[in-house]
Design a protein around this motif. Structure first.
Motif, PDB file in Angstrom:
ATOM      1  N   ARG A 122      39.750  43.463  31.304  1.00  0.00           N
ATOM      2  CA  ARG A 122      38.111  43.349  30.778  1.00  0.00           C
ATOM      3  C   ARG A 122      37.519  42.891  32.133  1.00  0.00           C
ATOM      4  O   ARG A 122      36.165  42.589  32.306  1.00  0.00           O
ATOM      5  N   ILE A 123      38.108  42.170  33.282  1.00  0.00           N
ATOM      6  CA  ILE A 123      37.589  41.190  34.117  1.00  0.00           C
ATOM      7  C   ILE A 123      37.130  42.464  35.259  1.00  0.00           C
ATOM      8  O   ILE A 123      35.899  42.387  35.757  1.00  0.00           O
ATOM      9  N   ARG A 124      38.118  43.332  35.403  1.00  0.00           N
ATOM     10  CA  ARG A 124      37.577  44.435  36.620  1.00  0.00           C
ATOM     11  C   ARG A 124      36.143  45.136  36.169  1.00  0.00           C
ATOM     12  O   ARG A 124      35.457  45.460  36.951  1.00  0.00           O
ATOM     13  N   LYS A 125      36.105  45.272  34.757  1.00  0.00           N
ATOM     14  CA  LYS A 125      34.659  46.154  34.183  1.00  0.00           C
ATOM     15  C   LYS A 125      33.611  45.253  34.729  1.00  0.00           C
ATOM     16  O   LYS A 125      32.294  45.909  34.765  1.00  0.00           O
ATOM     17  N   GLU A 126      33.789  43.847  34.934  1.00  0.00           N
ATOM     18  CA  GLU A 126      32.354  43.122  35.174  1.00  0.00           C
ATOM     19  C   GLU A 126      32.456  42.730  36.481  1.00  0.00           C
ATOM     20  O   GLU A 126      31.701  41.844  36.871  1.00  0.00           O
ATOM     21  N   ALA A 127      33.336  43.210  37.591  1.00  0.00           N
ATOM     22  CA  ALA A 127      33.406  42.853  38.897  1.00  0.00           C
ATOM     23  C   ALA A 127      31.678  43.087  39.472  1.00  0.00           C
ATOM     24  O   ALA A 127      31.199  44.354  39.271  1.00  0.00           O
ATOM     25  N   PRO A 128      31.029  42.407  40.283  1.00  0.00           N
ATOM     26  CA  PRO A 128      29.904  42.580  40.764  1.00  0.00           C
ATOM     27  C   PRO A 128      29.577  44.042  41.404  1.00  0.00           C
ATOM     28  O   PRO A 128      30.433  44.089  42.176  1.00  0.00           O
ATOM     29  N   GLN A 129      28.333  44.550  41.128  1.00  0.00           N
ATOM     30  CA  GLN A 129      27.985  45.843  41.850  1.00  0.00           C
ATOM     31  C   GLN A 129      27.318  45.474  43.257  1.00  0.00           C
ATOM     32  O   GLN A 129      27.099  44.219  43.486  1.00  0.00           O
ATOM     33  N   ALA A 130      27.687  46.145  44.112  1.00  0.00           N
ATOM     34  CA  ALA A 130      27.245  46.072  45.719  1.00  0.00           C
ATOM     35  C   ALA A 130      25.650  45.718  45.644  1.00  0.00           C
ATOM     36  O   ALA A 130      24.864  46.280  44.901  1.00  0.00           O
ATOM     37  N   GLY A 131      25.434  44.574  46.346  1.00  0.00           N
ATOM     38  CA  GLY A 131      23.871  44.165  46.643  1.00  0.00           C
ATOM     39  C   GLY A 131      23.663  43.043  45.398  1.00  0.00           C
ATOM     40  O   GLY A 131      22.640  42.469  45.373  1.00  0.00           O
TER      41      GLY A 131
ATOM     42  N   VAL B 157      21.014  39.912  40.032  1.00  0.00           N
ATOM     43  CA  VAL B 157      22.057  39.141  39.388  1.00  0.00           C
ATOM     44  C   VAL B 157      22.676  39.817  38.481  1.00  0.00           C
ATOM     45  O   VAL B 157      21.968  40.387  37.432  1.00  0.00           O
ATOM     46  N   GLN B 158      23.932  39.702  38.215  1.00  0.00           N
ATOM     47  CA  GLN B 158      24.854  40.209  37.313  1.00  0.00           C
ATOM     48  C   GLN B 158      25.743  39.138  36.494  1.00  0.00           C
ATOM     49  O   GLN B 158      26.571  38.821  37.195  1.00  0.00           O
ATOM     50  N   LEU B 159      25.637  38.794  35.469  1.00  0.00           N
ATOM     51  CA  LEU B 159      26.053  37.882  34.688  1.00  0.00           C
ATOM     52  C   LEU B 159      27.131  38.452  33.673  1.00  0.00           C
ATOM     53  O   LEU B 159      27.078  39.623  33.177  1.00  0.00           O
ATOM     54  N   ALA B 160      28.527  37.844  33.587  1.00  0.00           N
ATOM     55  CA  ALA B 160      29.293  38.146  32.763  1.00  0.00           C
ATOM     56  C   ALA B 160      30.025  37.044  32.072  1.00  0.00           C
ATOM     57  O   ALA B 160      30.456  35.839  32.729  1.00  0.00           O
ATOM     58  N   ALA B 161      29.749  36.856  30.717  1.00  0.00           N
ATOM     59  CA  ALA B 161      30.446  35.485  30.039  1.00  0.00           C
ATOM     60  C   ALA B 161      31.832  36.009  29.209  1.00  0.00           C
ATOM     61  O   ALA B 161      31.678  37.016  28.611  1.00  0.00           O
TER      62      ALA B 161
ATOM     63  N   ARG C 275      33.329  31.585  32.971  1.00  0.00           N
ATOM     64  CA  ARG C 275      34.878  31.491  32.621  1.00  0.00           C
ATOM     65  C   ARG C 275      35.068  32.892  33.122  1.00  0.00           C
ATOM     66  O   ARG C 275      34.431  33.834  33.631  1.00  0.00           O
ATOM     67  N   SER C 276      36.437  33.250  33.152  1.00  0.00           N
ATOM     68  CA  SER C 276      36.635  34.466  33.961  1.00  0.00           C
ATOM     69  C   SER C 276      38.368  34.771  33.684  1.00  0.00           C
ATOM     70  O   SER C 276      39.112  34.080  32.777  1.00  0.00           O
ATOM     71  N   HIS C 277      39.099  35.238  34.698  1.00  0.00           N
ATOM     72  CA  HIS C 277      40.363  35.654  34.601  1.00  0.00           C
ATOM     73  C   HIS C 277      41.053  34.110  34.729  1.00  0.00           C
ATOM     74  O   HIS C 277      42.305  34.234  34.292  1.00  0.00           O
ATOM     75  N   TYR C 278      40.658  32.986  35.073  1.00  0.00           N
ATOM     76  CA  TYR C 278      41.251  31.971  35.213  1.00  0.00           C
ATOM     77  C   TYR C 278      41.591  31.323  33.661  1.00  0.00           C
ATOM     78  O   TYR C 278      42.514  30.536  33.476  1.00  0.00           O
ATOM     79  N   GLU C 279      40.731  31.722  32.758  1.00  0.00           N
ATOM     80  CA  GLU C 279      40.917  31.476  31.336  1.00  0.00           C
ATOM     81  C   GLU C 279      42.504  31.544  31.013  1.00  0.00           C
ATOM     82  O   GLU C 279      43.114  31.249  30.116  1.00  0.00           O
TER      83      GLU C 279
END
Lengths: 286, 286
Positions: free
Chosen positions: A120-129, A100-104, A136-140
């Motif tokens: 800042r969103i791109r940096k937290e995009a999940p890794q493969a697997g 699991v890879q969480l980003a708040a 919250r997200s880019h939609y904010e």
């Protein structure tokens, strides 16, 4: 349709934002596709947790063993108290933390504001697997950004398109995107905010600014409607999950994740070494 | 001594590396401080999970509400198959994912090798309010680094002191460090490697290089001994946990985390707003 037998209809189909969807007439206190009550929902969640954990381990294993680039991104958006934290704790909490890879995403920092909103969103995009979760997200940037006019109207307009392009890139690199809006009523929010104020072990979750946000409720609902109209795409549709009943929202989001993983047809990975030769070597050598 | 009633003696005291500790005579198949069997151990782990989850939430809340800088870092080191992953899944998996920060250190990249060995480690040090877990760590640089002579002897020597200084910095900024070596026997490892080879759903966890590492077992044990002698400090002692029985290792590590958090005397944070005034405002406004 999934392996979990407790659904009477696939909630994926019932909750997906389709053309013509209207948030304002969308119920908050129903439990589409599930006929049981809270006790039944809690039991079903425990049953689904085993399915989800198995699928998550397969996803992880395929990346570890063979550079499989597939991954999942769960985007969680909601008004305060709607239950984002509960989804993370009770749905994601049932799978191996290693997968699991969480980003708040909180209020952007000065540095973040100096860049494009997706930086800042791109940096937290999940890794493969992994199963990534955006709390919250880019939609904010098209929600509070629009409601509080944090950027000029033409910049807000630009962002819808930029978001769709960004998500198309993620899909291209192997990401299945699951976008969820937890939908509660204003009345239910009042109950939950009062509950936070009443309980010493919950008071830290309350912020006086929550009331100012609450007073903008209709504007937020409008901003969500625009967002659904502009960014619910075939490759990354939105799901609006009735969330006045926490048990239902958790069960529905768990199902959306299970469904995303099942669509990948995840087998245990074939290994590149010779199993029998390695066994012989292990027994002989040491 | 902790809140968990099932310990007959505090494993913290029984497992801590003290002057004169010898790894080579340290048992791998015992369960110090716990008199039950596997079934009892599994039940105890579930009981402890509730204690740990409560303490973790208090740690998190104190940071969220008041910038409390305290945090925990669990460092996990072990030979292959000793159960690091199981600790993460079964001990850390019982707390809210929002309060956990995992870092797995694999073979260093080119970029990482171009920096001091602590460069990549510092970046992953846990944030305030979190329980961080290092799945392998800076100690690899004096384990595989020493055994396989990946750096000159004087550089390896330098690292022990650098590690102690680094950990003192972490402690100064509010980190409680819990360093655990999961101690299995070579015989138990053989059983576990054969099990991985025998089961299609486990084969992806096996790597032919695991056998080469296994053949260096005595050298690794020597390297661990030096590491304990040089880096088990009063502010950041090592714990050697018998790990031939997975259920015991999990229970013991869970206890070490509970103990670390209990020592912080974590109360629910006092809030800075006026609770009654906010209640009135909420009821009046909306």
């Amino acid at each position: 349709m999934s392996r979990e037998s407790f659904w009477t209809e696939d909630p994926k189909l019932l909750l997906r934002v389709e053309p013509g969807f209207q948030l304002i007439t969308s119920p908050t206190d129903t439990h589409p596709g599930f006929e049981g009550n809270k006790a039944g929902g809690v039991a079903a969640l425990a049953e689904g947790a085993l399915v989800l954990a198995d699928l998550q381990e397969r996803l992880y294993a395929n990346h570890q063993a063979g550079d499989d680039g597939r991954r999942v991104l769960l985007v969680l958006q909601a008004m305060d108290t709607a239950g984002k934290g509960g989804i993370i704790k009770h749905v994601m909490g049932s799978v191996d933390p290693q997968g699991v890879q969480l980003a708040a995403f909180k209020k952007p920092t000065e540095e973040e504001l100096a860049h494009d909103f997706l930086w800042r969103i791109r940096k937290e995009a999940p890794q493969a697997g992994k199963i990534g979760v955006f709390d919250r997200s880019h939609y904010e940037d098209v929600l509070i950004g629009r409601v509080r006019e944090l950027a000029p109207p033409e910049e807000i307009e630009r962002r819808y398109g930029a978001i769709n392009e960004f998500e198309a890139e993620l899909v291209d690199e192997g990401t299945t995107i699951v976008k969820v809006m937890l939908h509660i009523s204003a009345a239910e929010q009042k109950v939950r905010l009062l509950d936070r104020l009443d309980r010493p072990e919950k008071q830290w979750k309350f912020n006086p600014g929550d009331i100012e946000e609450r007073m903008l409720w209709p504007k937020y609902q409008d901003a969500y409607q625009v967002l659904f109209d502009r960014t619910s795409t075939p490759i990354a549709p939105w799901y609006v999950v009735p969330a006045d009943r926490k048990w239902y929202a958790r069960l529905a989001v768990q199902h959306l994740l299970i469904d995303a993983l099942e669509a990948m047809d995840l087998q245990w990975p074939a290994v590149e070494y010779d199993v029998e030769a390695e066994k012989a070597r292990l027994l002989a050598a040491t």
